[in-house]
Design a protein around this motif. Structure first.
Motif, PDB file in Angstrom:
ATOM      1  N   ALA A 157      -5.337   0.120  -2.624  1.00  8.13           N
ATOM      2  CA  ALA A 157      -5.341   1.270  -2.655  1.00  8.13           C
ATOM      3  C   ALA A 157      -5.859   2.192  -1.236  1.00  8.13           C
ATOM      4  O   ALA A 157      -5.427   2.955  -1.106  1.00  8.13           O
TER       5      ALA A 157
ATOM      6  N   THR B  30      -0.547   5.523  -5.502  1.00  5.53           N
ATOM      7  CA  THR B  30      -0.937   4.200  -5.823  1.00  5.53           C
ATOM      8  C   THR B  30      -0.207   3.586  -7.085  1.00  5.53           C
ATOM      9  O   THR B  30      -0.414   2.463  -7.335  1.00  5.53           O
TER      10      THR B  30
ATOM     11  N   HIS C 132       0.852  -0.982   0.011  1.00 12.53           N
ATOM     12  CA  HIS C 132      -0.070   0.002   0.225  1.00 12.53           C
ATOM     13  C   HIS C 132       0.962   1.206  -0.199  1.00 12.53           C
ATOM     14  O   HIS C 132       1.749   1.092   0.607  1.00 12.53           O
TER      15      HIS C 132
END
Length: 331
Positions: free
Chosen positions: A51, A35, A31
């Motif tokens: 995301a 993104t 993460h």
């Protein structure tokens, strides 16, 4: 177990690779606030990327926080509230009050947290701790810690780093507490810009020193530079009544002797922290997995991180007011 990594930059990606190599880890989930970067790293390492932070926390058994420093507090708070065991790179926060609040919350919820002070897992620092604990060093008279980066960081990093003592010094402050089993009781700090004016724009320095007094009265010096033309140099020297030792002096130490019979400079000195502390990082990750699975308590706690931050805050106060500062002045 499934382990998440939030922040996949210069420290997060190597952590993800170390996790993937550990037999206790069945999947690594990535993460990042960027993104696009998370997806690219995930594709490169054959991992999954998500995301949404909440989605990450609900899908993993443990989390490694390796994001930008200013995001640590919010990410650690979210993970603890979700009762997910955490390994968090230092610091908890640059703000002492914010860090203190999170420490209280960690204790209230009793969530396992290991703070990323990798020197606690380095063979040399552990040997120094054992020597002191066994009495082999005798009475500690003086000590010295040295921290030299090979090159200044990017301006983006400098802007959010928190300054020399919060960013770089905390590693030594924690390592001193770890090795000597003493608290740092008093500091007297100074700092300047010798070569890189970018630090002036952020009220920071590229060169700094601090004299440190431990709770048992031992005296020492911490010194830092943001540029070493020979490589990455991190050392701790301890001088006692029975022995004198150094951590970080190996055949890749970036120091050039001028003695006629001195050791030659290694053709490839340590280039960066990943190189110097490769084994320590691997041991740190393995330890975190044991902590996350309840096999052991954390050997690098949020309380340790808070104490190192208090020393950094004391150094900044000393620098600002040009005087020695007792740690009792820092709540």
């Amino acid at each position: 177990m499934r382990v998440g990594v939030t922040g996949v930059g210069r420290i997060g990606r190597p952590h993800a690779e170390r996790l993937a190599a550990n037999p206790d880890v069945s999947a690594v989930v990535l993460h990042d606030i960027n993104t696009t970067l998370a997806s690219a790293v995930a594709a490169d390492l054959n991992m999954q990327a998500v995301a949404d932070l909440d989605a990450l926390l609900s899908s993993v058994d443990a989390l490694v926080i390796a994001a930008i420093t200013t995001a640590h507090a919010d990410l650690l708070s979210a993970a603890v509230e979700a009762h997910v065991p955490v390994m968090c790179e230092k610091p908890i926060s640059h703000d002492l009050e914010r860090a203190r609040d999170i420490v209280c919350r960690v204790h209230a919820l009793n969530v396992p947290v290991l703070m990323g002070f990798q020197r606690r897992f380095d063979a040399g620092y552990r040997a120094a701790r054992d020597l002191v604990a066994s009495g082999g060093l005798g009475t500690l008279y003086t000590f010295r810690t040295v921290g030299h980066d090979p090159e200044p960081a990017s301006e983006t990093y400098i802007a959010g780093s928190g300054g020399m003592f919060r960013d770089f010094g905390v590693h030594d402050f924690d390592a001193l507490r770890f090795v000597t089993n003493q608290e740092i009781a008093r500091v007297y700090a100074d700092a300047t810009v010798r070569a890189f004016s970018v630090y002036e724009r952020y009220d920071d320095a590229d060169t700094a020193v601090a004299t440190l007094t431990l709770s048992d009265g031992a005296l020492g010096l911490a010194s830092y530079t943001r540029h070493d033309p020979l490589g990455y140099d991190v050392r701790m020297e301890l001088f006692g009544s029975r022995d004198s030792v150094v951590v970080g002096w190996d055949d890749q130490a970036p120091l050039r002797s001028l003695e006629p019979n001195g050791p030659p400079l290694h053709p490839t000195p340590h280039a960066a922290f990943h190189d110097r502390f490769a084994d320590a990082y691997a041991a740190e990750i393995a330890t975190f997995l044991d902590v996350a699975r309840g096999r052991m308590s954390s050997p690098s706690t949020v309380d340790d991180a808070l104490e190192a931050l208090r020393v950094a805050v004391a150094c900044n106060l000393s620098l600002r007011e040009r005087r020695p500062v007792d740690l009792s002045e820092i709540p």
